[in-house]
Design a protein around this motif. Structure first.
Motif, mmCIF file in Angstrom:
data_model
loop_
_atom_site.group_PDB
_atom_site.id
_atom_site.type_symbol
_atom_site.label_atom_id
_atom_site.label_comp_id
_atom_site.label_asym_id
_atom_site.label_seq_id
_atom_site.Cartn_x
_atom_site.Cartn_y
_atom_site.Cartn_z
ATOM 1 N N LEU A 1 3.205 -5.620 -13.941
ATOM 2 C CA LEU A 1 3.911 -6.246 -12.819
ATOM 3 C C LEU A 1 3.205 -5.784 -11.548
ATOM 4 O O LEU A 1 3.347 -4.638 -11.130
ATOM 5 C CB LEU A 1 5.384 -5.814 -12.813
ATOM 6 C CG LEU A 1 6.230 -6.343 -11.655
ATOM 7 C CD1 LEU A 1 6.325 -7.865 -11.693
ATOM 8 C CD2 LEU A 1 7.630 -5.729 -11.692
ATOM 9 N N GLY A 2 2.403 -6.687 -10.951
ATOM 10 C CA GLY A 2 1.475 -6.286 -9.908
ATOM 11 C C GLY A 2 1.963 -6.521 -8.494
ATOM 12 O O GLY A 2 2.634 -7.519 -8.208
ATOM 13 N N ALA A 3 1.602 -5.590 -7.595
ATOM 14 C CA ALA A 3 1.841 -5.743 -6.159
ATOM 15 C C ALA A 3 0.646 -5.155 -5.415
ATOM 16 O O ALA A 3 -0.093 -4.328 -5.965
ATOM 17 C CB ALA A 3 3.114 -5.008 -5.756
ATOM 18 N N ASN A 4 0.447 -5.597 -4.178
ATOM 19 C CA ASN A 4 -0.635 -5.085 -3.331
ATOM 20 C C ASN A 4 -0.416 -3.594 -3.070
ATOM 21 O O ASN A 4 0.585 -3.196 -2.467
ATOM 22 C CB ASN A 4 -0.602 -5.889 -2.023
ATOM 23 C CG ASN A 4 -1.661 -5.440 -1.031
ATOM 24 O OD1 ASN A 4 -2.408 -4.492 -1.291
ATOM 25 N ND2 ASN A 4 -1.713 -6.120 0.105
ATOM 26 N N ALA A 5 -1.369 -2.758 -3.507
ATOM 27 C CA ALA A 5 -1.199 -1.302 -3.389
ATOM 28 C C ALA A 5 -1.191 -0.824 -1.936
ATOM 29 O O ALA A 5 -0.745 0.289 -1.656
ATOM 30 C CB ALA A 5 -2.306 -0.593 -4.169
ATOM 31 N N PHE A 6 -1.686 -1.666 -1.016
ATOM 32 C CA PHE A 6 -1.674 -1.269 0.401
ATOM 33 C C PHE A 6 -0.326 -1.555 1.063
ATOM 34 O O PHE A 6 -0.086 -1.126 2.186
ATOM 35 C CB PHE A 6 -2.766 -2.036 1.178
ATOM 36 C CG PHE A 6 -4.162 -1.617 0.806
ATOM 37 C CD1 PHE A 6 -4.557 -0.291 0.926
ATOM 38 C CD2 PHE A 6 -5.078 -2.549 0.344
ATOM 39 C CE1 PHE A 6 -5.852 0.104 0.590
ATOM 40 C CE2 PHE A 6 -6.379 -2.171 -0.005
ATOM 41 C CZ PHE A 6 -6.746 -0.841 0.123
ATOM 42 N N ASP A 7 0.514 -2.337 0.380
ATOM 43 C CA ASP A 7 1.764 -2.825 0.973
ATOM 44 C C ASP A 7 2.959 -2.015 0.438
ATOM 45 O O ASP A 7 3.441 -2.245 -0.673
ATOM 46 C CB ASP A 7 1.895 -4.319 0.608
ATOM 47 C CG ASP A 7 3.112 -4.976 1.234
ATOM 48 O OD1 ASP A 7 4.061 -4.259 1.603
ATOM 49 O OD2 ASP A 7 3.102 -6.224 1.336
#
Ligand code: AMP
Ligand code: MG
Length: 330
Positions: A36-42
């Protein structure tokens, strides 16, 4: 929110990029399990991943990147042995923990000064990561503590209405989560076992430790302390030596009206006389590949799963046993 399962193509990748850049989440396949992916910078997007899963907020996430991504953007130091291991095993089911540069959101590593990085080999994962060209923080795409998903349908059954897009890459071939390897010390140390075994690592770099959590000690890989991978039905685990007892229980429970299945490897399945079997197959890799799939089949069909441990417990089977024990915990 409507959840859509989409094939991996230009349209779904474009849509996924839009979702991720807007702070949303996308589920994607890897060679181990779905993530389950999300932007690691956000930071907000990463925190949302914890919320969606109900994941404890001290269990850090793995950052996924494509094979041409320069990990020196994320980590401050890569020891020589880690370079050799990367050459031998990446892209593949090996997560490496390094000292962090501190550029991704602190929510990713739950405030630790380290970062876990993985380069998956799955073609669909590579396409997704390459298209975004961003580090993607991703735990397994299931509700926390439930069995990890190895098909897009498994993700859907856990996260319908909670994730916008599930990229469908078929059934994951590896079947258990990546090996997590601490690369911050003098020698590598296995924090979580998986398909890349301690022996395979030691063969390349000469030495490899294994971390065992001691009573009362703070976990170095916080995920290790939790009950995990559990199907939504009753479970029991018997050792290989107790197989006869397992079969006795199977007959007793079924006679009492509790729909009970036996989960075991092919060798055991052939040696016992029962109808309702969840057969994991024969080779180590086959058994690992089928473990979560069969636990999910089991919870769909049965009120009770009685698991019989395989006779062999080293190498890849150490990773299988680690999951099986946690799946059958109360
Ligand atoms: P999952 O996302 O469910 O596959 O779990 C990720 C695993 O990687 C958990 O066992 C985490 O504790 C471990 N992990 C992630 N980041 C770190 C880190 N910085 N240091 C040690 N272990 C980590
Ligand atoms: Mg998980």
């Amino acid at each position: 929110m409507q959840t859509r399962i989409l094939p991996i193509d230009e349209n779904s990748l474009k849509l996924s990029e839009k979702i991720i850049l807007n702070g949303g989440t996308v589920a994607f396949p890897t060679e181990t399990v779905y993530g389950l992916g999300a932007n690691a910078f956000d930071g907000l997007a990463v925190k949302n991943v914890f919320k969606i899963k109900g994941r404890p907020n001290d269990n850090p996430l793995i950052v996924h990147v494509h094979k041409d991504y320069d990990i020196l953007n994320l980590v401050s130091y890569v020891p020589e042995y880690a370079k050799s291991l990367a050459k031998a095993f990446l892209p593949g089911p090996l997560t490496m923990v390094y000292k962090s540069k501190g550029v991704v959101s602190s929510a990713v590593s739950c405030g630790l000064d380290t970062i876990a990085v993985r380069i998956p080999s799955h073609d669909g994962a590579q396409k997704f990561l390459k298209y975004l060209n961003l580090p993607i923080a991703a735990p397994s795409a299931n509700i926390s503590k439930h069995v990890s998903p190895v098909t897009a349908e498994h993700v859907y059954s856990d996260l319908d209405g909670k994730v916008e897009v599930i990229l469908d890459g078929g059934k994951c071939s590896g079947g258990i989560e990546s090996t997590v390897l601490d690369c911050t010390g003098e020698i590598p140390v296995v924090l979580r076992s998986g398909l890349i075994t301690r022996d395979m690592i030691a063969k390349v770099v000469g030495d490899c430790g294994e971390y065992v959590l001691k009573e009362g000690e703070k976990a170095r890989s916080p995920g290790m302390k939790y009950k995990h991978y559990s199907p939504n039905c009753k479970t029991m685990l018997f050792s290989y030596a107790e197989c006869e007892k397992a079969v006795e229980r199977y007959y007793k429970y079924n006679a009492e009206g509790m729909n009970t299945y036996i989960l075991c490897d092919g060798q055991t399945a052939n040696s016992i006389n029962v109808d309702k079997v969840l057969n994991l197959g024969n080779s180590d890799y086959e058994i690992a590949s089928n473990l979560y799939y069969m636990l999910r089949e089991g919870e769909r069909k049965a009120q009770m799963i009685i698991a019989v441990a395989p006779q062999k417990q080293d190498g890849v089977m150490a990773g299988v046993m680690n999951r099986l024990i946690k799946a059958c915990k109360d």
